[in-house]
Motif scaffolding. Structure first.
Motif: not given
Length: 163
Positions: A16-23, A120-126, A50-57
């Motif tokens: 939700n935060m990622e989609f809100a960021s895109g908005y 490990i998955f979240l390291q990309w986001y960091v 990019e924010e939309r892509e982050h949410a979809l990931k």
């Protein structure tokens, strides 16, 4: 291995935060277009994408872990309009710092729960958040320098449009 309920909820909140960021970025882009700062508007539109892509990931990861995503409402995240690109850049940095804090909290939760896969998955986001904050700080610096003259603003705006 399924996600714990606590971790699933936290990941869905991040979606939700990622989609809100895109908005938020799309709203900022609209205001910059109204100021004829088309380069910055284009840059902000890329941020939206990019924010939309982050949410979809994140959604794909949750689904891979047999989780269900509850799509939460996105509030009107930007009730103000901007008439100054420097204010947009400053608010963008503050927003990215909040996203970074949220990601760090997710990593800590995954670590506490011993969910190595999510950690490990979240390291990309960091790593991604480091880039996001650097870009926002660079934009602040560019718009601060551009206050010295209209030609500098035009040049910096043009530079941002090359992204």
């Amino acid at each position: 291995m399924k996600l714990s309920k606590k971790l699933l909820k936290a990941l869905v909140d991040q979606v939700n935060m990622e989609f809100a960021s895109g908005y938020l970025y799309r709203s900022m882009s609209h205001d910059m277009k109204n100021l004829a700062l088309n380069g910055y508007a284009k840059w902000l539109d890329k941020q939206y994408e990019e924010e939309r892509e982050h949410a979809l990931k994140l959604i794909a990861y949750i689904e891979d872990r047999d989780g269900t995503v509850d799509f939460l409402p996105i509030e009107g995240v930007n009730k103000k309009h901007y008439d100054n690109p420097l204010d947009v850049a400053k608010d963008s940095l503050a927003h990215e710092e909040a996203v970074s804090a949220s990601i760090r909290s997710l990593v800590k939760l995954a670590r506490e729960e011993g969910d190595l896969e999510t950690e490990i998955f979240l390291q990309w986001y960091v790593t991604e958040q480091i880039e996001e904050e650097v870009n926002a700080r660079d934009n602040i610096t560019g718009f601060e320098k551009a206050q010295e003259g209209a030609a500098l603003l035009y040049m910096f705006d043009n530079h941002l449009g090359d992204r």
